[in-house]
Design a protein around this motif. Structure first.
Motif, PDB file in Angstrom:
ATOM      1  N   ILE A 349     -45.902  35.318   2.402  1.00 20.44           N
ATOM      2  CA  ILE A 349     -45.220  36.439   1.745  1.00 20.44           C
ATOM      3  C   ILE A 349     -43.898  35.979   1.139  1.00 20.44           C
ATOM      4  O   ILE A 349     -43.557  36.336  -0.006  1.00 20.44           O
ATOM      5  N   ALA A 350     -43.148  35.181   1.882  1.00 23.03           N
ATOM      6  CA  ALA A 350     -41.872  34.687   1.368  1.00 23.03           C
ATOM      7  C   ALA A 350     -42.076  33.791   0.152  1.00 23.03           C
ATOM      8  O   ALA A 350     -41.361  33.898  -0.867  1.00 23.03           O
ATOM      9  N   GLU A 351     -43.047  32.908   0.242  1.00 20.64           N
ATOM     10  CA  GLU A 351     -43.294  31.973  -0.855  1.00 20.64           C
ATOM     11  C   GLU A 351     -43.683  32.695  -2.141  1.00 20.64           C
ATOM     12  O   GLU A 351     -43.169  32.386  -3.224  1.00 20.64           O
ATOM     13  N   ARG A 352     -44.579  33.664  -2.028  1.00 17.65           N
ATOM     14  CA  ARG A 352     -45.064  34.344  -3.231  1.00 17.65           C
ATOM     15  C   ARG A 352     -44.010  35.291  -3.820  1.00 17.65           C
ATOM     16  O   ARG A 352     -43.850  35.358  -5.043  1.00 17.65           O
ATOM     17  N   THR A 353     -43.302  36.027  -2.973  1.00 12.73           N
ATOM     18  CA  THR A 353     -42.292  36.938  -3.524  1.00 12.73           C
ATOM     19  C   THR A 353     -41.138  36.161  -4.147  1.00 12.73           C
ATOM     20  O   THR A 353     -40.549  36.607  -5.143  1.00 12.73           O
ATOM     21  N   ALA A 354     -40.826  34.976  -3.604  1.00 16.14           N
ATOM     22  CA  ALA A 354     -39.817  34.118  -4.234  1.00 16.14           C
ATOM     23  C   ALA A 354     -40.334  33.582  -5.566  1.00 16.14           C
ATOM     24  O   ALA A 354     -39.606  33.555  -6.571  1.00 16.14           O
ATOM     25  N   GLU A 355     -41.580  33.181  -5.585  1.00 13.47           N
ATOM     26  CA  GLU A 355     -42.212  32.647  -6.804  1.00 13.47           C
ATOM     27  C   GLU A 355     -42.212  33.688  -7.915  1.00 13.47           C
ATOM     28  O   GLU A 355     -42.049  33.361  -9.101  1.00 13.47           O
ATOM     29  N   TRP A 356     -42.355  34.971  -7.552  1.00 11.76           N
ATOM     30  CA  TRP A 356     -42.375  36.047  -8.541  1.00 11.76           C
ATOM     31  C   TRP A 356     -40.968  36.484  -8.957  1.00 11.76           C
ATOM     32  O   TRP A 356     -40.819  37.399  -9.768  1.00 11.76           O
ATOM     33  N   GLY A 357     -39.963  35.859  -8.378  1.00 19.67           N
ATOM     34  CA  GLY A 357     -38.586  36.180  -8.747  1.00 19.67           C
ATOM     35  C   GLY A 357     -38.044  37.434  -8.099  1.00 19.67           C
ATOM     36  O   GLY A 357     -37.062  38.016  -8.586  1.00 19.67           O
ATOM     37  N   LEU A 358     -38.619  37.851  -7.006  1.00 18.27           N
ATOM     38  CA  LEU A 358     -38.198  39.089  -6.357  1.00 18.27           C
ATOM     39  C   LEU A 358     -37.075  38.884  -5.349  1.00 18.27           C
ATOM     40  O   LEU A 358     -36.427  39.856  -4.935  1.00 18.27           O
ATOM     41  N   LEU A 359     -36.837  37.642  -4.936  1.00 16.47           N
ATOM     42  CA  LEU A 359     -35.863  37.387  -3.876  1.00 16.47           C
ATOM     43  C   LEU A 359     -34.575  36.799  -4.465  1.00 16.47           C
ATOM     44  O   LEU A 359     -34.617  36.017  -5.419  1.00 16.47           O
ATOM     45  N   PRO A 360     -33.429  37.128  -3.863  1.00 14.22           N
ATOM     46  CA  PRO A 360     -32.160  36.549  -4.312  1.00 14.22           C
ATOM     47  C   PRO A 360     -31.921  35.161  -3.736  1.00 14.22           C
ATOM     48  O   PRO A 360     -30.878  34.546  -4.004  1.00 14.22           O
ATOM     49  N   VAL A 361     -32.883  34.671  -2.948  1.00 11.00           N
ATOM     50  CA  VAL A 361     -32.773  33.363  -2.303  1.00 11.00           C
ATOM     51  C   VAL A 361     -34.114  32.653  -2.442  1.00 11.00           C
ATOM     52  O   VAL A 361     -35.100  33.223  -2.914  1.00 11.00           O
ATOM     53  N   THR A 362     -34.168  31.401  -1.993  1.00 14.07           N
ATOM     54  CA  THR A 362     -35.427  30.665  -1.980  1.00 14.07           C
ATOM     55  C   THR A 362     -36.293  31.141  -0.814  1.00 14.07           C
ATOM     56  O   THR A 362     -35.815  31.797   0.117  1.00 14.07           O
ATOM     57  N   ALA A 363     -37.569  30.785  -0.868  1.00 16.84           N
ATOM     58  CA  ALA A 363     -38.462  31.137   0.237  1.00 16.84           C
ATOM     59  C   ALA A 363     -37.981  30.511   1.532  1.00 16.84           C
ATOM     60  O   ALA A 363     -38.015  31.154   2.600  1.00 16.84           O
ATOM     61  N   GLU A 364     -37.517  29.269   1.463  1.00 19.45           N
ATOM     62  CA  GLU A 364     -37.036  28.593   2.669  1.00 19.45           C
ATOM     63  C   GLU A 364     -35.843  29.323   3.264  1.00 19.45           C
ATOM     64  O   GLU A 364     -35.754  29.518   4.480  1.00 19.45           O
ATOM     65  N   GLU A 365     -34.919  29.764   2.409  1.00 16.79           N
ATOM     66  CA  GLU A 365     -33.753  30.513   2.898  1.00 16.79           C
ATOM     67  C   GLU A 365     -34.169  31.868   3.462  1.00 16.79           C
ATOM     68  O   GLU A 365     -33.606  32.333   4.464  1.00 16.79           O
ATOM     69  N   ALA A 366     -35.157  32.502   2.844  1.00 15.45           N
ATOM     70  CA  ALA A 366     -35.623  33.802   3.333  1.00 15.45           C
ATOM     71  C   ALA A 366     -36.238  33.692   4.723  1.00 15.45           C
ATOM     72  O   ALA A 366     -36.170  34.635   5.518  1.00 15.45           O
ATOM     73  N   LEU A 367     -36.825  32.548   5.013  1.00 10.57           N
ATOM     74  CA  LEU A 367     -37.484  32.354   6.300  1.00 10.57           C
ATOM     75  C   LEU A 367     -36.530  31.906   7.397  1.00 10.57           C
ATOM     76  O   LEU A 367     -36.939  31.754   8.553  1.00 10.57           O
TER      77      LEU A 367
END
Length: 473
Positions: A349-367
């Motif tokens: 979920i983190a990887e894909r939402t980051a890939e779609w530009g939905l997160l203000p951080v990277t997937a790694e930071e979100a996790l």
């Protein structure tokens, strides 16, 4: 309901008390009725039943509880009827721990009590319940709650004893004792009977397979009736009703309130109002499970394109959720922590939402466990919970036995990732707003790895489209 406590038989009436009644549902009766009601009934010879299949399993469960509390008197109540409105009650369902330890399930009697009396070498266990009243008593005809004239035949002490292989006694003989441990009043007893259900026995697993099988048929029914749902102003209610019919025909009912969430409603995690329209072009998220007569329940979610095919955006979200579910299933191995299953799904979920530009951080930071979590905006719930005689089974277990527990053969749990982009969420592009997707399956852990009990219900986007075409074609 065509009869009730306000019904009368004749203008000239005589008040009569109701014996052995737990309610005030009384009515007056004319003297002629009172003079004749107790006569003219055929004998009721009783053939004792063979022990039910669950009886030896319940006996072993009681032995485990007995061993955990040497010298302690234990009281496990079934619970009582709960008022719905005025003189009507909700359908009775015994407390899950009571049903688990007695084997008495959808046919259990309200107000029953299972008692463990301590002895020198363990416990004597007795099931106390309200014995059916003789036809010479006023309870038979005057008590609308328990009288057989009103609700039909009730079980006898001898019949239940033979059925459950358990000593029985009349409820009048039960008396509380100072210092006894009472379920839900004693934290330790409540915890022990909850943790006892973490590992399912063969009977429980068979019942859960049966619940899943009926639930699968219910999802087939929903797809066949989707055109009727589309045609109705409150099509979500049509979907709910279709599933309810299957649950009542082939099971005890639903294990929980059905979620039939169409369009933007799919983004509300526990949408049970089910009063919206089912609109072509939208998705409908259906979270539903049949409860078998044994009280074991399935818990399955499928998200369906109302028109039969996914749009490109819907398919992208759907397949991401399936990817997360598949990752969680792959992580479910004997010996890993229960919460690692959730972590595997959230990584996707983190990887894909980051890939779609939905997160203000990277997937790694979100996790990051301390500073992350930005992706949880779109999936706030957990990925898994234990499943069994409760839809959220074993909920009173200790954290170290549940969330931080180790996956063990015999555990049954859900895997249910999702993505929910609410209709007014300005952090996502317009094309995603109002899309909610969840895929939920019921998983049995075995020595050889996880078994998806609901794998027969189509899961991939292509499979779902083919499924709908086949049933509606």
């Amino acid at each position: 309901m065509s009869t009730g406590e306000n019904d009368t038989i004749a203008d000239e009436t005589v008040e009569t008390p109701v014996e052995n009644s737990s309610t005030n549902r009384k009515q007056p009766f004319p003297q002629g009725f009172l003079d004749t009601i107790s006569t003219g009934w055929a004998e009721r010879p009783e053939t004792l039943p063979a022990p039910r299949a669950q009886a030896p399993y319940a006996e072993r469960r009681r032995a485990a509880v007995s061993a955990a509390f040497p010298g302690k008197r234990l009281v496990i109540p079934a619970g009582s009827l709960k008022q719905r409105s005025n003189d009507t009650d909700y359908v009775f369902r015994a407390h899950s721990a009571f049903a688990h330890l007695t084997g008495w399930a959808s046919d259990a009697e309200p107000d029953s009590v299972l008692v463990f009396e301590p002895t020198d070498d363990g416990h004597d266990v007795t099931l106390y319940f309200r014995e059916r009243a003789d036809r010479t008593t006023t309870e038979f005809y005057a008590d609308a709650t328990v009288g057989e004239f009103w609700i039909g035949p009730r079980p006898s002490l001898a019949g239940v004893a033979a059925d459950l292989q358990l000593a029985t006694a009349h409820l009048h003989e039960f008396a509380p004792v100072e210092g006894e441990l009472v379920l839900e009043e004693d934290e330790t007893l409540t915890r022990v009977v909850s943790e006892l259900r973490l590992i399912k026995d063969d009977f429980e697993i068979a019942e859960m397979r049966r619940a899943v099988e009926i639930t699968a048929q219910g999802f087939d029914d929903i797809i066949r009736e989707l055109p009727a749902a589309v045609a109705h102003a409150r099509g979500e209610r049509v979907v709910e009703g279709v599933f309810h019919r299957r649950a009542r025909e082939d099971g005890n009912g639903e294990g929980y309130d059905t979620i039939a969430a169409s369009g933007p409603h799919a983004c509300y995690l526990h949408w049970t109002r089910n009063d919206g329209a089912v609109v072509p072009g939208d998705l409908i998220l259906v979270d539903a499970g049949v409860e078998a007569d044994s009280l074991y329940t399935a818990d399955i979610t499928r998200t369906l394109p109302v028109s039969g095919t996914f749009t490109e955006v819907q398919r992208r979200v759907y397949e991401t959720v399936r990817e997360a579910a598949d990752a969680a299933l792959a992580a479910a191995k004997v010996g890993v922590r229960f919460r690692d299953v959730h972590a595997a799904a959230m990584a996707v979920i983190a990887e894909r939402t980051a890939e779609w530009g939905l997160l203000p951080v990277t997937a790694e930071e979100a996790l990051d466990a301390d500073k992350g979590g930005q992706h949880r905006r779109y999936m706030v719930h957990g990925t898994s919970h234990h499943l069994g005689i409760d839809v959220h089974d074993c909920a009173q277990a200790r954290r170290e036995m549940y969330y931080d527990g180790i996956l063990t053969p015999g555990m049954v749990f859900t895997i249910e990732p999702g993505l929910y982009f609410q209709i007014d969420d300005l952090t996502v592009p317009v094309e995603l707003r109002g899309i909610g997707v969840r895929i939920e399956d019921d998983i049995l852990m075995t020595e050889d790895g996880p078994v998806n009990l609901s794998a027969g219900i189509p899961r991939t986007a292509d499979e779902v489209e083919a499924w709908m075409a086949r049933l509606q074609g």
